[in-house]
Design an enzyme around this catalytic site. Structure first.
Site, mmCIF file in Angstrom:
data_model
loop_
_atom_site.group_PDB
_atom_site.id
_atom_site.type_symbol
_atom_site.label_atom_id
_atom_site.label_comp_id
_atom_site.label_asym_id
_atom_site.label_seq_id
_atom_site.Cartn_x
_atom_site.Cartn_y
_atom_site.Cartn_z
ATOM 1 N N SER A 229 31.770 69.171 7.260
ATOM 2 C CA SER A 229 31.074 68.135 8.039
ATOM 3 C C SER A 229 29.582 68.468 8.106
ATOM 4 C CB SER A 229 31.714 68.002 9.421
ATOM 5 O OG SER A 229 31.219 66.864 10.092
ATOM 6 N N LEU A 230 29.044 68.750 9.307
ATOM 7 C CA LEU A 230 27.610 69.053 9.378
ATOM 8 C C LEU A 230 27.267 70.256 8.512
ATOM 9 C CD1 LEU A 230 26.251 71.623 11.190
ATOM 10 C CD2 LEU A 230 27.677 70.565 12.914
ATOM 11 N N GLN B 249 29.806 60.163 4.437
ATOM 12 C CA GLN B 249 30.472 61.243 5.169
ATOM 13 C C GLN B 249 30.621 60.940 6.654
ATOM 14 O OE1 GLN B 249 28.659 64.349 7.071
ATOM 15 N NE2 GLN B 249 29.252 65.936 5.607
ATOM 16 N N GLN C 119 30.936 71.597 13.382
ATOM 17 C CA GLN C 119 30.828 71.527 14.835
ATOM 18 C C GLN C 119 32.061 72.133 15.493
ATOM 19 O OE1 GLN C 119 29.065 67.923 16.042
ATOM 20 N NE2 GLN C 119 29.418 68.213 18.225
#
Length: 307
Positions: A90-91, A248, A9
């Site tokens: 992350s994502l 996570q 992000q």
């Protein structure tokens, strides 16, 4: 050896994917499938904005994934033949799993829409914050976070590279950390323009929501090993993948360690798909590695020739 890596992000921008869609039917197919899965014209939002709507976590997360997967599919590259590992920030770990066949595209889009919504809803707007500590390593960042907490939540969220660590938690604690960081020797400490305090214990409601969503999702063994954010090690078992993705949400993104571990395993080339964000981090972690960042159709042509 080669790793394909996927951004997280903050890499979204209005216009993303537009040139790619004009040049590639494979990319258009990705954007169309994501739109259908979400029952939303996400591709139009990506291409035209408005920026505030694209920046909303529940839109930014599937948009970044769609753009990365569209970039990969437009290249026509056979991941199993050309990649030894995949990883995402992350994502971006969801993008990596999608690229490696652990999730299908529609499932990935729906999971990220739910993840983004759950993360935004976990903490009321204004009550949490994140800050980047520049010129600070993990040890210093942990000292700063511990000193700033004072009974509130303040933890390391992202260990990005040797000189960039992000902290997350209650707004007051993170704001205290800004001055503490400078006192302890960080070069700069800046609040990040985010709408929620990601990767900290305040995200527990979102972790619970993702545990439910992932329990219902079909997960296959990936065709290439996927480095997990929370372990900085490859994962391939579907149940382990589910568990690590839940963890996570509240745990630290171990990006520096992941890149270093891949380099130690023999990876000398990193291919970033959909943005030019992770490349500079990789070079600071593994200066002897080469990085190819792929965003435009010209970048894709150059990548195909290079590998």
């Amino acid at each position: 050896m080669r790793a394909f890596i996927f951004p997280g992000q903050g890499s979204q921008s209005v216009g993303m994917g537009r040139t790619l869609a004009e040049a590639s039917s494979a990319a258009r197919d990705v954007f169309g499938e994501v739109d259908e899965a979400l029952k939303q014209k996400l591709s139009v939002l990506m291409a035209e904005g408005p920026p505030d709507d694209l920046t909303l976590t529940e839109n930014a997360q599937p948009a970044i994934m769609a753009n990365a997967i569209a970039t990969l599919r437009a290249s026509g590259i056979d991941l199993a033949a050309k990649a030894d590992f995949v990883a995402g920030h992350s994502l971006g770990e969801y993008s990596a799993l999608c690229a490696a066949g652990a999730f299908d595209l529609a499932t990935t889009a729906r999971l990220l829409k739910r993840r983004g919504h759950a993360m935004q809803a976990a903490v009321p707007v204004g009550e949490g914050a994140m800050a980047a500590l520049l010129g600070a390593g993990l040890g210093l960042a942990r000292e700063v976070a511990e000193a700033a907490a004072q009974g509130q939540v303040c933890t390391v969220a992202n260990d990005n590279d040797p000189g960039q660590v992000v902290i997350s938690g209650d707004r007051a604690a993170v704001e205290r950390a800004l001055d503490i960081a400078k006192e302890k020797g960080a070069r700069r400490a800046i609040l990040l323009p985010v709408s929620a305090p990601f990767h900290c214990p305040l995200m527990q409601p979102a972790a619970e929501a993702m545990a439910e969503a992932l329990a219902e999702a079909s997960v296959s063994s990936p065709i290439v090993p996927v480095y997990a954010n929370v372990t900085a090690a490859p994962a391939s078992d579907p149940d382990e993948i589910r568990r690590l993705l839940v963890e996570q949400v509240t745990e630290m993104v171990r990006w520096r360690e992941s890149v270093a571990a891949m380099f130690e395993a023999g990876v000398t080339q990193y291919v970033e798909l959909g943005a030019k964000v992770l490349g500079p981090m990789v070079k600071r972690i593994a200066p002897d590695a080469t990085v190819i960042s792929v965003v435009t159709p010209d970048d894709i042509d150059a990548l195909v020739k290079a590998i």
